[in-house]
Design a protein around this motif. Structure first.
Motif, PDB file in Angstrom:
ATOM      1  N   ILE A  77      -8.195   9.033   4.096  1.00 40.84           N
ATOM      2  CA  ILE A  77      -8.876   7.755   4.328  1.00 40.84           C
ATOM      3  C   ILE A  77      -7.938   6.769   5.015  1.00 40.84           C
ATOM      4  CG2 ILE A  77      -9.961   5.766   3.206  1.00 40.84           C
ATOM      5  CD1 ILE A  77     -10.805   7.809   0.950  1.00 40.84           C
ATOM      6  N   PHE A  78      -6.724   6.678   4.514  1.00 38.24           N
ATOM      7  CA  PHE A  78      -5.755   5.761   5.094  1.00 38.24           C
ATOM      8  C   PHE A  78      -5.480   6.127   6.555  1.00 38.24           C
ATOM      9  CE2 PHE A  78      -1.260   4.044   5.301  1.00 38.24           C
ATOM     10  CZ  PHE A  78      -1.658   2.713   5.364  1.00 38.24           C
ATOM     11  N   GLY A  79      -5.434   7.418   6.837  1.00 35.28           N
ATOM     12  CA  GLY A  79      -5.270   7.871   8.215  1.00 35.28           C
ATOM     13  C   GLY A  79      -6.421   7.412   9.100  1.00 35.28           C
ATOM     14  N   ARG A  80      -7.650   7.474   8.577  1.00 35.66           N
ATOM     15  CA  ARG A  80      -8.805   7.017   9.352  1.00 35.66           C
ATOM     16  C   ARG A  80      -8.787   5.505   9.543  1.00 35.66           C
ATOM     17  NH1 ARG A  80     -11.223  11.574   6.544  1.00 35.66           N
ATOM     18  NH2 ARG A  80     -11.933  10.298   4.786  1.00 35.66           N
ATOM     19  N   ILE A  81      -8.337   4.773   8.520  1.00 33.95           N
ATOM     20  CA  ILE A  81      -8.224   3.309   8.637  1.00 33.95           C
ATOM     21  C   ILE A  81      -7.245   2.963   9.758  1.00 33.95           C
ATOM     22  CG2 ILE A  81      -7.304   1.243   7.477  1.00 33.95           C
ATOM     23  CD1 ILE A  81      -8.477   2.435   4.841  1.00 33.95           C
ATOM     24  N   LYS A  82      -6.080   3.605   9.740  1.00 31.01           N
ATOM     25  CA  LYS A  82      -5.070   3.321  10.769  1.00 31.01           C
ATOM     26  C   LYS A  82      -5.553   3.758  12.147  1.00 31.01           C
ATOM     27  CE  LYS A  82      -1.511   5.264   8.824  1.00 31.01           C
ATOM     28  NZ  LYS A  82      -0.137   5.679   8.449  1.00 31.01           N
ATOM     29  N   ALA A  83      -6.171   4.930  12.243  1.00 31.32           N
ATOM     30  CA  ALA A  83      -6.646   5.432  13.539  1.00 31.32           C
ATOM     31  C   ALA A  83      -7.711   4.518  14.139  1.00 31.32           C
ATOM     32  CB  ALA A  83      -7.200   6.849  13.383  1.00 31.32           C
ATOM     33  N   ALA A  84      -8.507   3.885  13.278  1.00 25.73           N
ATOM     34  CA  ALA A  84      -9.555   2.976  13.750  1.00 25.73           C
ATOM     35  C   ALA A  84      -9.017   1.582  14.071  1.00 25.73           C
ATOM     36  CB  ALA A  84     -10.666   2.879  12.697  1.00 25.73           C
ATOM     37  N   GLY A  85      -7.742   1.350  13.786  1.00 26.18           N
ATOM     38  CA  GLY A  85      -7.150   0.044  14.059  1.00 26.18           C
ATOM     39  C   GLY A  85      -7.636  -1.046  13.117  1.00 26.18           C
ATOM     40  N   ILE A  86      -8.041  -0.651  11.912  1.00 27.20           N
ATOM     41  CA  ILE A  86      -8.533  -1.609  10.913  1.00 27.20           C
ATOM     42  C   ILE A  86      -7.337  -2.248  10.213  1.00 27.20           C
ATOM     43  CG2 ILE A  86      -9.829  -1.835   8.752  1.00 27.20           C
ATOM     44  CD1 ILE A  86     -11.525   0.573   9.773  1.00 27.20           C
ATOM     45  N   THR A  87      -7.343  -3.557  10.112  1.00 33.77           N
ATOM     46  CA  THR A  87      -6.274  -4.270   9.411  1.00 33.77           C
ATOM     47  C   THR A  87      -6.392  -3.969   7.918  1.00 33.77           C
ATOM     48  OG1 THR A  87      -6.339  -6.016  11.067  1.00 33.77           O
ATOM     49  CG2 THR A  87      -5.242  -6.531   8.985  1.00 33.77           C
ATOM     50  N   TYR A  88      -5.262  -3.670   7.295  1.00 35.26           N
ATOM     51  CA  TYR A  88      -5.244  -3.373   5.864  1.00 35.26           C
ATOM     52  C   TYR A  88      -4.168  -4.213   5.189  1.00 35.26           C
ATOM     53  CZ  TYR A  88      -1.469  -0.249   7.316  1.00 35.26           C
ATOM     54  OH  TYR A  88      -0.313   0.255   7.858  1.00 35.26           O
ATOM     55  N   TYR A  89      -4.319  -4.314   3.871  1.00 37.44           N
ATOM     56  CA  TYR A  89      -3.481  -5.228   3.088  1.00 37.44           C
ATOM     57  C   TYR A  89      -3.073  -4.571   1.772  1.00 37.44           C
ATOM     58  CZ  TYR A  89      -6.209  -8.269   6.141  1.00 37.44           C
ATOM     59  OH  TYR A  89      -6.838  -8.830   7.219  1.00 37.44           O
ATOM     60  N   ALA A  90      -1.934  -5.002   1.232  1.00 36.00           N
ATOM     61  CA  ALA A  90      -1.478  -4.496  -0.063  1.00 36.00           C
ATOM     62  C   ALA A  90      -2.066  -5.291  -1.219  1.00 36.00           C
ATOM     63  CB  ALA A  90       0.050  -4.553  -0.142  1.00 36.00           C
ATOM     64  N   ASP A  91      -2.729  -6.403  -0.913  1.00 38.00           N
ATOM     65  CA  ASP A  91      -3.225  -7.275  -1.981  1.00 38.00           C
ATOM     66  C   ASP A  91      -4.618  -7.792  -1.627  1.00 38.00           C
ATOM     67  OD1 ASP A  91      -2.532 -10.521  -1.069  1.00 38.00           O
ATOM     68  OD2 ASP A  91      -1.817  -8.835   0.119  1.00 38.00           O
ATOM     69  N   PRO A  92      -5.375  -8.190  -2.643  1.00 38.38           N
ATOM     70  CA  PRO A  92      -6.751  -8.644  -2.396  1.00 38.38           C
ATOM     71  C   PRO A  92      -6.838  -9.984  -1.674  1.00 38.38           C
ATOM     72  CG  PRO A  92      -6.193  -8.924  -4.708  1.00 38.38           C
ATOM     73  CD  PRO A  92      -5.052  -8.181  -4.072  1.00 38.38           C
ATOM     74  N   TYR A  93      -5.748 -10.721  -1.607  1.00 34.82           N
ATOM     75  CA  TYR A  93      -5.751 -12.036  -0.958  1.00 34.82           C
ATOM     76  C   TYR A  93      -5.316 -11.970   0.505  1.00 34.82           C
ATOM     77  CZ  TYR A  93      -6.102 -13.124  -5.841  1.00 34.82           C
ATOM     78  OH  TYR A  93      -6.501 -13.138  -7.157  1.00 34.82           O
ATOM     79  N   HIS A  94      -5.083 -10.753   0.998  1.00 37.55           N
ATOM     80  CA  HIS A  94      -4.720 -10.527   2.393  1.00 37.55           C
ATOM     81  C   HIS A  94      -3.395 -11.188   2.762  1.00 37.55           C
ATOM     82  CE1 HIS A  94      -9.249  -9.830   3.448  1.00 37.55           C
ATOM     83  NE2 HIS A  94      -8.743  -8.877   2.696  1.00 37.55           N
ATOM     84  N   GLY A  95      -2.496 -11.253   1.808  1.00 39.88           N
ATOM     85  CA  GLY A  95      -1.195 -11.855   2.058  1.00 39.88           C
ATOM     86  C   GLY A  95      -0.169 -10.878   2.603  1.00 39.88           C
ATOM     87  N   ARG A  96      -0.319  -9.601   2.269  1.00 40.80           N
ATOM     88  CA  ARG A  96       0.655  -8.590   2.681  1.00 40.80           C
ATOM     89  C   ARG A  96       0.000  -7.650   3.695  1.00 40.80           C
ATOM     90  NH1 ARG A  96       2.563  -6.062  -2.709  1.00 40.80           N
ATOM     91  NH2 ARG A  96       3.651  -4.681  -1.264  1.00 40.80           N
ATOM     92  N   VAL A  97      -0.033  -8.096   4.923  1.00 36.67           N
ATOM     93  CA  VAL A  97      -0.706  -7.382   6.012  1.00 36.67           C
ATOM     94  C   VAL A  97       0.081  -6.132   6.408  1.00 36.67           C
ATOM     95  CG1 VAL A  97      -1.563  -7.574   8.388  1.00 36.67           C
ATOM     96  CG2 VAL A  97      -1.594  -9.567   6.878  1.00 36.67           C
ATOM     97  N   GLY A  98      -0.646  -5.031   6.650  1.00 31.96           N
ATOM     98  CA  GLY A  98      -0.019  -3.806   7.121  1.00 31.96           C
ATOM     99  C   GLY A  98       0.789  -3.077   6.072  1.00 31.96           C
ATOM    100  N   GLU A  99       0.501  -3.349   4.796  1.00 34.59           N
ATOM    101  CA  GLU A  99       1.224  -2.698   3.696  1.00 34.59           C
ATOM    102  C   GLU A  99       0.230  -2.070   2.728  1.00 34.59           C
ATOM    103  OE1 GLU A  99       4.126  -5.115   1.645  1.00 34.59           O
ATOM    104  OE2 GLU A  99       4.232  -6.468   3.367  1.00 34.59           O
TER     105      GLU A  99
END
Length: 133
Positions: A77-99
């Protein structure tokens, strides 16, 4: 009988597109439309029934949906998220982008669907102390 979540309604601007977005990322199928709903069913039988909002309802209030996945599924799933260029975050508040996070000895990440719903994949339930759940 134990209480189990059976389904929930996910309000969207385009039910087919939103259901397809989630299903493709998670490796699930989009079901046949049932009444006004386009369903996506998870491995434990819970259905997310996508419905389009009505203009008079005032728009979409973003909700949070978390999916417990295996380590292998997380990788896919994470591979598909990255391949689609979807921004992802380590936290629910979107403070840690790309982690991703590593809570409870697992891995997790958050991403938004086309309508701003916060989607999450995680490999360990929070508070599990590293147990799968």
């Amino acid at each position: 009988m134990a209480v189990e979540l059976n389904h929930t309604i996910v309000v969207s601007s385009d039910k087919r597109a939103s259901a397809t977005f989630l299903a493709e990322l998670l490796g699930l199928e989009v079901g046949e439309q049932f009444g006004p709903f386009v369903p996506v069913t998870t491995g434990n039988g819970v259905t997310l029934d996508y419905a389009e909002y009505e203009e008079e309802e005032g728009g979409i209030t973003p909700q949070h949906y978390a999916f417990l996945v295996s380590e292998d599924d997380f990788d896919a799933i994470f591979g598909r998220i990255k391949a689609a260029g979807i921004t992802y975050y380590a936290d629910p508040y979107h403070g840690r982008v790309g982690e991703i996070n590593t809570r409870d000895g697992g891995r997790g990440t958050y991403f938004d669907d086309p309508d701003g719903h916060a989607m999450e994949i995680l490999t360990r339930p929070y508070g599990s102390g590293g147990r799968r759940g």
